[in-house]
Design a protein around this motif. Structure first.
Motif, mmCIF file in Angstrom:
data_model
loop_
_atom_site.group_PDB
_atom_site.id
_atom_site.type_symbol
_atom_site.label_atom_id
_atom_site.label_comp_id
_atom_site.label_asym_id
_atom_site.label_seq_id
_atom_site.Cartn_x
_atom_site.Cartn_y
_atom_site.Cartn_z
ATOM 1 N N PRO A 1 44.723 -79.957 9.778
ATOM 2 C CA PRO A 1 43.637 -78.956 9.732
ATOM 3 C C PRO A 1 42.373 -79.463 10.416
ATOM 4 C CG PRO A 1 43.860 -80.054 7.618
ATOM 5 C CD PRO A 1 44.999 -80.540 8.466
ATOM 6 N N LYS A 2 41.545 -78.541 10.796
ATOM 7 C CA LYS A 2 40.250 -78.884 11.389
ATOM 8 C C LYS A 2 39.248 -79.196 10.266
ATOM 9 C CE LYS A 2 40.860 -76.157 15.582
ATOM 10 N NZ LYS A 2 42.330 -76.062 15.409
ATOM 11 N N PRO A 3 38.154 -79.908 10.593
ATOM 12 C CA PRO A 3 37.144 -80.218 9.563
ATOM 13 C C PRO A 3 36.664 -78.969 8.840
ATOM 14 C CG PRO A 3 36.713 -81.470 11.554
ATOM 15 C CD PRO A 3 37.814 -80.513 11.889
ATOM 16 N N GLY A 4 36.489 -79.097 7.498
ATOM 17 C CA GLY A 4 36.108 -77.962 6.673
ATOM 18 C C GLY A 4 34.613 -77.690 6.679
ATOM 19 N N LYS A 5 34.235 -76.780 5.772
ATOM 20 C CA LYS A 5 32.851 -76.297 5.770
ATOM 21 C C LYS A 5 31.853 -77.336 5.273
ATOM 22 C CE LYS A 5 33.752 -74.092 1.300
ATOM 23 N NZ LYS A 5 33.731 -72.816 0.563
ATOM 24 N N TYR A 6 32.334 -78.377 4.568
ATOM 25 C CA TYR A 6 31.416 -79.380 4.037
ATOM 26 C C TYR A 6 31.277 -80.618 4.930
ATOM 27 C CZ TYR A 6 32.301 -76.620 -0.179
ATOM 28 O OH TYR A 6 32.431 -75.596 -1.076
ATOM 29 N N PHE A 7 31.996 -80.622 6.036
ATOM 30 C CA PHE A 7 32.074 -81.847 6.848
ATOM 31 C C PHE A 7 30.702 -82.238 7.410
ATOM 32 C CE2 PHE A 7 33.049 -83.872 11.063
ATOM 33 C CZ PHE A 7 33.480 -85.085 10.546
ATOM 34 N N LEU A 8 30.002 -81.294 8.029
ATOM 35 C CA LEU A 8 28.711 -81.602 8.653
ATOM 36 C C LEU A 8 27.673 -82.006 7.608
ATOM 37 C CD1 LEU A 8 28.487 -78.790 11.383
ATOM 38 C CD2 LEU A 8 29.118 -81.193 11.679
ATOM 39 N N GLU A 9 27.705 -81.329 6.475
ATOM 40 C CA GLU A 9 26.755 -81.672 5.406
ATOM 41 C C GLU A 9 27.041 -83.066 4.855
ATOM 42 O OE1 GLU A 9 25.189 -79.937 1.080
ATOM 43 O OE2 GLU A 9 26.692 -78.829 2.265
ATOM 44 N N ALA A 10 28.332 -83.397 4.719
ATOM 45 C CA ALA A 10 28.707 -84.730 4.218
ATOM 46 C C ALA A 10 28.263 -85.808 5.202
ATOM 47 C CB ALA A 10 30.207 -84.793 3.994
ATOM 48 N N LYS A 11 28.400 -85.563 6.504
ATOM 49 C CA LYS A 11 27.941 -86.545 7.499
ATOM 50 C C LYS A 11 26.435 -86.760 7.398
ATOM 51 C CE LYS A 11 29.483 -86.558 11.695
ATOM 52 N NZ LYS A 11 29.857 -86.149 13.056
ATOM 53 N N GLU A 12 25.716 -85.694 7.149
ATOM 54 C CA GLU A 12 24.266 -85.806 7.008
ATOM 55 C C GLU A 12 23.905 -86.659 5.778
ATOM 56 O OE1 GLU A 12 20.376 -85.498 7.967
ATOM 57 O OE2 GLU A 12 22.088 -84.816 9.182
ATOM 58 N N ARG B 1 24.351 -90.302 6.600
ATOM 59 C CA ARG B 1 23.230 -90.824 7.377
ATOM 60 C C ARG B 1 22.019 -91.110 6.468
ATOM 61 N NH1 ARG B 1 25.158 -87.428 11.659
ATOM 62 N NH2 ARG B 1 24.031 -85.635 10.800
ATOM 63 N N GLU B 2 21.906 -90.303 5.431
ATOM 64 C CA GLU B 2 20.816 -90.515 4.473
ATOM 65 C C GLU B 2 21.176 -91.539 3.399
ATOM 66 O OE1 GLU B 2 20.165 -86.629 2.948
ATOM 67 O OE2 GLU B 2 19.267 -85.838 4.797
ATOM 68 N N LYS B 3 22.381 -92.128 3.535
ATOM 69 C CA LYS B 3 22.891 -93.136 2.604
ATOM 70 C C LYS B 3 23.075 -92.594 1.177
ATOM 71 C CE LYS B 3 21.157 -97.085 5.191
ATOM 72 N NZ LYS B 3 20.421 -98.376 5.155
ATOM 73 N N GLN B 4 23.295 -91.293 1.084
ATOM 74 C CA GLN B 4 23.636 -90.674 -0.202
ATOM 75 C C GLN B 4 25.163 -90.608 -0.300
ATOM 76 O OE1 GLN B 4 21.469 -87.027 -1.146
ATOM 77 N NE2 GLN B 4 19.790 -87.616 0.240
ATOM 78 N N TYR B 5 25.770 -91.767 -0.474
ATOM 79 C CA TYR B 5 27.223 -91.889 -0.374
ATOM 80 C C TYR B 5 27.948 -91.122 -1.476
ATOM 81 C CZ TYR B 5 25.784 -95.635 2.775
ATOM 82 O OH TYR B 5 25.198 -96.351 3.776
ATOM 83 N N ASP B 6 27.422 -91.156 -2.682
ATOM 84 C CA ASP B 6 28.092 -90.445 -3.777
ATOM 85 C C ASP B 6 28.107 -88.944 -3.531
ATOM 86 O OD1 ASP B 6 28.633 -92.776 -5.092
ATOM 87 O OD2 ASP B 6 26.823 -92.699 -6.348
ATOM 88 N N LYS B 7 26.983 -88.408 -3.041
ATOM 89 C CA LYS B 7 26.915 -86.978 -2.756
ATOM 90 C C LYS B 7 27.859 -86.603 -1.608
ATOM 91 C CE LYS B 7 25.314 -82.815 -3.128
ATOM 92 N NZ LYS B 7 25.712 -81.967 -4.274
ATOM 93 N N ALA B 8 27.930 -87.449 -0.585
ATOM 94 C CA ALA B 8 28.842 -87.199 0.534
ATOM 95 C C ALA B 8 30.294 -87.206 0.062
ATOM 96 C CB ALA B 8 28.637 -88.262 1.612
ATOM 97 N N LEU B 9 30.625 -88.152 -0.802
ATOM 98 C CA LEU B 9 31.993 -88.230 -1.317
ATOM 99 C C LEU B 9 32.319 -87.004 -2.162
ATOM 100 C CD1 LEU B 9 34.549 -89.926 -1.491
ATOM 101 C CD2 LEU B 9 33.566 -91.098 -3.476
ATOM 102 N N GLU B 10 31.363 -86.569 -2.924
ATOM 103 C CA GLU B 10 31.581 -85.378 -3.754
ATOM 104 C C GLU B 10 31.862 -84.154 -2.889
ATOM 105 O OE1 GLU B 10 29.029 -82.603 -6.887
ATOM 106 O OE2 GLU B 10 28.327 -84.632 -6.420
ATOM 107 N N LEU B 11 31.127 -84.022 -1.807
ATOM 108 C CA LEU B 11 31.349 -82.880 -0.904
ATOM 109 C C LEU B 11 32.737 -82.938 -0.261
ATOM 110 C CD1 LEU B 11 27.864 -82.747 0.860
ATOM 111 C CD2 LEU B 11 28.841 -80.956 -0.600
ATOM 112 N N LEU B 12 33.142 -84.129 0.205
ATOM 113 C CA LEU B 12 34.429 -84.265 0.899
ATOM 114 C C LEU B 12 35.626 -84.114 -0.041
ATOM 115 C CD1 LEU B 12 33.524 -87.265 3.250
ATOM 116 C CD2 LEU B 12 33.837 -84.868 3.907
#
Length: 513
Positions: A359-370, A373-384
């Motif tokens: 599958p192609k990257p989902g709707k949360y992919f760009l937000e998780a990358k952001e 970059r902000e070093k909010q790793y737990d929030k990024a993991l939660e989104l993915l």
């Protein structure tokens, strides 16, 4: 006049003629000739008589020689007829040998083209044509086969396109040897659990070695160029080795290009091989098509003037023909025929990949990358991790999840997602190395030998793809040391010395070993 030794038939014809000439002379000059006139007439008569006899001799000699020539012509015709019959007998015997040879080659051509994941087309047009029992057959040195193969639980199309050196029966002999050995490798891989448990890189490497050992026994008298490959059905990953064969061609989005630019292997049968043998890996997308073909597709006779032939030397011409034919096999053959005449055996194989495996990257992919970059790793993991299933997660997202778990020192979860990403996208050599290192870290924590074996397996696959990758060689040497394989570790250190003798970690790994 004395009688000359003439044939009886000649005397009967020419003496009366001479007498007739005499009486005609007497009548013309009258009976009351003077003595001088009589003598003159007698001289003319004598000349006429001699000329008549001489003409008879010439005619008789001509008839005699004509008779001899006639006999010679008849004899010569008989000899020519006999020679033609002998040649025809030899031709029939030769065609019989060609026919039997073609019967040997035919069953070695594999055509297992079932399934919808990969569309396969093949063409073999041998240059040598012959008739046997009023039917046309062909014979040459080109060989094509496609087989189904399962390696480590995954389905592959195993294919080969070979071109044995030599014309007609000599080339066919090489193709038969190639087909027989390749078929035995396929059968063994299907029946032997050990053989079927090899990685695609290892399978190709071992296949090459088996073929090479056989052709080396001919001491250079039989050489074969070939492309040997595996195309994985679930992911579209293409693995292949090119043995001095024309380059593999990719047709994508209406554009044809070569997908390799280096030669890493010599022809089968060349005793002096290249030092670095590389397994080429290429990731196919949906609707991509690859073409493998012998040099018969390139060596077209563009024009002929008497004995002079203008043969194509532009190897990019095939790219233009594929684009003109829109990547279709039959229109491609028509394009080749329009461009020129064949001067050699022609074989072509095309494999089209028909699936969209991930599958192609989902709707949360760009937000998780952001968030990363902000070093909010737990929030990024939660989104993915918010997708319904890991099967709905793209390869890029799986890699991010694995790295985020590594940052949390949750190596078990990191390994789970790293392995899943590699399973779905095995063409990523960098990620394969990363996963191998991760397995080694797992061994350091849990001391399970299975982690070490997995680490070595992946690192060996990386080495077959990139023999000069120093980081991987150092890592692999240390893994072999931990596995207790000191000989293998020592060999790898010697490889590192050749490639980078001043590498800063070389002394360290040598002292540990």
């Amino acid at each position: 006049l004395p009688f000359l030794p003439l044939p009886r038939k000649t005397l009967l014809i020419y003496y009366p003629i001479s007498i007739l000439i005499f009486f005609v002379s007497v009548f013309i000059y009258k009976p009351d000739l003077t003595t001088a006139a009589a003598n003159y007439s007698m001289q003319n008569l004598t000349i006429s008589y001699v000329l008549g006899i001489f003409s008879g001799l010439i005619m008789e000699r001509y008839r005699f020689h004509s008779f001899l020539n006639h006999k010679r012509i008849i004899k010569k015709n008989e000899e020519v007829t006999k020679t033609v019959e002998e040649i025809q007998t030899l031709k029939s015997q030769q065609d019989g040998d060609y026919f039997l040879t073609s019967l040997l080659l035919e069953p070695l051509l594999g055509h297992e083209t079932d399934g919808n994941a990969i569309g396969i087309e093949t063409v073999v047009n041998q240059y040598k044509k012959f008739y046997f029992r009023n039917k046309e057959y062909q014979l040459g040195g080109d060989y094509i086969s496609v087989f189904n193969l399962i390696l480590q639980g995954k389905r592959y199309k195993a294919f080969i396109n070979g071109d044995a050196m030599g014309k007609s029966i000599q080339g066919a002999g090489g193709a038969i040897v190639l087909g027989a050995v390749y078929n035995s490798i396929i059968i063994r891989s299907k029946m032997d659990p050990v053989s079927s448990n090899r990685s695609p890189e290892r399978w190709l490497h071992d296949c090459y070695l088996d073929l090479q050992k056989v052709f080396e026994t001919f001491d250079g008298a039989m050489l074969v160029s070939a492309v040997v490959g595996l195309l994985e059905e679930s992911t579209g990953t293409l693995y292949f080795v090119n043995l001095e064969h024309p380059s593999v061609i990719l047709y994508r989005d209406g554009k044809a290009t070569f997908i390799e630019d280096e030669v890493h292997y010599y022809k089968l049968g060349v005793i002096e091989g290249l030092s670095e043998r590389i397994i080429s890996v290429f990731q196919m997308k949906k609707s991509d098509k690859i073409f493998c073909g012998s040099d018969g597709k390139d060596d077209l006779i563009l024009s002929e003037q008497g004995r002079y032939r203008d043969i194509n030397e532009d190897h990019n011409l095939i790219l233009e023909n594929i684009e003109e034919a829109n990547g279709e096999m039959q229109p491609l053959l028509e394009c080749l025929r329009k461009k020129g005449k064949y001067s050699d055996d022609l074989s072509l194989i095309s494999l089209q990949y028909n699936l969209d495996p991930y599958p192609k990257p989902g709707k949360y992919f760009l937000e998780a990358k952001e968030k990363i970059r902000e070093k909010q790793y737990d929030k990024a993991l939660e989104l993915l991790l918010s997708y319904d299933s890991a099967l709905d997660t793209s390869i890029a997202e799986l890699k991010y999840i694995a790295k985020l778990y590594e940052k949390k020192d949750d190596l078990v979860k990191a390994m789970e997602y790293a392995s899943l990403a590699l399973e779905n996208y095995p063409s990523d050599t960098i990620w394969m190395f990363h996963t191998s290192v991760l397995y080694k870290r797992m061994y350091s924590l849990y001391k399970s030998q299975s982690f070490l074996w997995e680490s070595q397996e992946l690192s060996e696959r990386v080495r077959l793809r990139q023999p000069s990758n120093i980081r991987n060689l150092i890592h692999l040497a240390d893994v072999c040391r931990l596995n207790g394989d000191k000989d293998r570790a020592t060999y790898l250190v010697s490889m590192i010395k050749k490639i980078s003798p001043e590498h800063p970690r070389l002394k360290e790994i040598m002292s540990v070993i």
